[in-house]
Enzyme design. Structure first.
Site, PDB file in Angstrom:
ATOM      1  N   ASP A  94      11.025 -38.596 -19.490  1.00  0.00           N
ATOM      2  CA  ASP A  94      11.734 -39.218 -20.604  1.00  0.00           C
ATOM      3  C   ASP A  94      10.684 -39.969 -21.408  1.00  0.00           C
ATOM      4  O   ASP A  94       9.994 -40.850 -20.859  1.00  0.00           O
ATOM      5  CB  ASP A  94      12.776 -40.232 -20.099  1.00  0.00           C
ATOM      6  CG  ASP A  94      14.005 -39.570 -19.499  1.00  0.00           C
ATOM      7  OD1 ASP A  94      14.037 -38.325 -19.433  1.00  0.00           O
ATOM      8  OD2 ASP A  94      14.920 -40.302 -19.101  1.00  0.00           O
ATOM      9  N   HIS A 138       8.027 -34.724 -13.769  1.00  0.00           N
ATOM     10  CA  HIS A 138       8.470 -33.402 -13.327  1.00  0.00           C
ATOM     11  C   HIS A 138       7.595 -32.318 -13.951  1.00  0.00           C
ATOM     12  O   HIS A 138       6.887 -32.555 -14.935  1.00  0.00           O
ATOM     13  CB  HIS A 138       9.929 -33.184 -13.705  1.00  0.00           C
ATOM     14  CG  HIS A 138      10.879 -34.101 -13.006  1.00  0.00           C
ATOM     15  ND1 HIS A 138      11.737 -33.686 -12.012  1.00  0.00           N
ATOM     16  CD2 HIS A 138      11.103 -35.441 -13.152  1.00  0.00           C
ATOM     17  CE1 HIS A 138      12.450 -34.709 -11.579  1.00  0.00           C
ATOM     18  NE2 HIS A 138      12.078 -35.795 -12.261  1.00  0.00           N
ATOM     19  N   SER A 165       3.744 -45.172 -17.904  1.00  0.00           N
ATOM     20  CA  SER A 165       2.751 -45.115 -18.957  1.00  0.00           C
ATOM     21  C   SER A 165       2.923 -43.886 -19.816  1.00  0.00           C
ATOM     22  O   SER A 165       3.874 -43.767 -20.569  1.00  0.00           O
ATOM     23  CB  SER A 165       1.351 -45.154 -18.331  1.00  0.00           C
ATOM     24  OG  SER A 165       0.362 -45.011 -19.301  1.00  0.00           O
TER      25      SER A 165
END
Length: 358
Positions: A146, A205, A325
């Site tokens: 995200d 991911h 980060s």
């Protein structure tokens, strides 16, 4: 009566004069204050412009050690990491995590367990999300996290944008000439930078079906990864501590890099327990960590070639930020088209681009 009026008149005039004088003095003081603030702001802007100008002309191959391994970046990040891992009393957990949710606008409906079940802030920060919250697109390459898109596109030279108007060096970032990575002569290199804010889901991911063959751990400093710092410090991504995973996908070379930042340098991999980041105790034989060293950034990393390639499926969890980060994708393709642009916000698993079919 006349005498009385004459006695009152001087008092009225004096009061009026005092009021006028006071008002004038206040106006003058306000004017002086505004001038001081304006001058200070102008001076600050001049200093910032001067610093940016100097930094842009400092050869990135030879930054001073004080820039690459600073006390604030590494020392305080290490201490903050230790604090975050401390187990909290149960009664403190829910109000503390709820405050974090409110401040950083986390999606509480995606949290799979009661807030008090997370022992530490680090556990809460790197929490999983409920199953099915991130459907994985099968149409092409998906977002590995995200995050917001800082930059994306074709790599046409060694210097590419890390944020609008400011570049970073691909060769310093990866520790090699990127052109040597191409498997096919008619292929091109592409990159995508995704920034994770404190309120985002912080697990990493796989963005594609590929195999991980190598891991490079570059020790470095830990500058904040936000727009002011990205604009101030050229090639910031090549200065910060990072883990570069490289391998192959169906079109050739593929890499995913997790970049550390100030207070958020802790990165872990699901398949590699030996890798440790955000550590205050380091191997000072490493050229990147020698005090007063003037060796090039990206000249040294802790390298590992896995005995056998580690296959990854699209959407499979690779690792996590324990305070997050940035993730950078650099890969090879013949003709890749991004479906996102700078400034877009992506959810993990959403489509970010695909190979054009001619």
């Amino acid at each position: 009566m006349t005498k009385s009026r004459k006695l009152q008149s001087p008092h009225i005039t004096t009061a009026s004069t005092i009021t006028t004088t006071t008002t004038t003095t206040t106006v003058k003081q306000d004017g002086i204050a505004k001038k001081i603030l304006k001058t200070s702001a102008s001076s600050i802007k001049t200093v910032h412009a001067g610093v940016r100008s100097v930094l842009r002309h400092v050869p990135i191959k030879k930054p001073p050690q004080v820039v690459r391994w600073d006390f604030l970046g590494v020392g305080l990040s290490y201490m903050w990491g230790k604090i975050n891992r401390k187990h909290l009393p149960v009664f403190m957990r829910k109000p503390l995590y709820q405050a974090w949710i409110n401040i950083f606008k986390c999606n509480q409906s995606e949290i799979p367990a009661p807030l008090e079940s997370y022992p530490s802030l680090a556990d809460f920060f790197s929490r999983p999300i409920i199953e099915g919250a991130r459907p994985i697109s099968n149409e092409g390459t998906v977002s590995p996290v995200d995050g917001r898109v800082l930059a994306c596109g074709e790599i046409k030279s060694d210097l590419v944008e890390q944020v609008k108007g400011v570049t970073y060096s691909i060769s310093h970032f990866l520790g090699c000439d990127p052109q040597t990575l191409l498997k096919n002569k008619d292929s091109k290199l592409y990159h995508c930078i995704l920034y994770l804010s404190p309120g985002d889901y912080h697990r990493i991911h796989s963005s594609e079906e590929w195999s991980i063959q190598n891991r490079q751990h570059f020790p470095g400093t830990l500058f904040p990864v936000n727009k002011p710092f990205l604009k101030l410090i050229p090639s910031l991504f090549a200065l910060n501590e990072r883990i570069v995973l490289t391998g192959e996908w169906q079109h050739g070379f593929y890499s995913l890099t997790a970049v550390g930042a100030y207070n958020v340098g802790s990165i872990s991999l699901n398949f590699d327990e030996e890798t440790r980041t955000n550590c205050i105790t380091r191997d000072f034989r490493c050229k990147n960590l020698e005090y007063f060293s003037w060796n090039g950034v990206g000249t040294h990393s802790y390298d590992l070639t896995y005995e056998s390639p580690i296959p990854q499926e699209r959407g499979q969890e690779i690792g996590q930020f324990h305070l997050g980060s940035t993730v950078v994708l650099i890969f090879e393709a013949k003709d890749f088209e991004f479906t996102i642009k700078q400034g877009d916000y992506c959810k993990m698993g959403s489509l970010i681009g695909k190979e054009k079919i001619n």
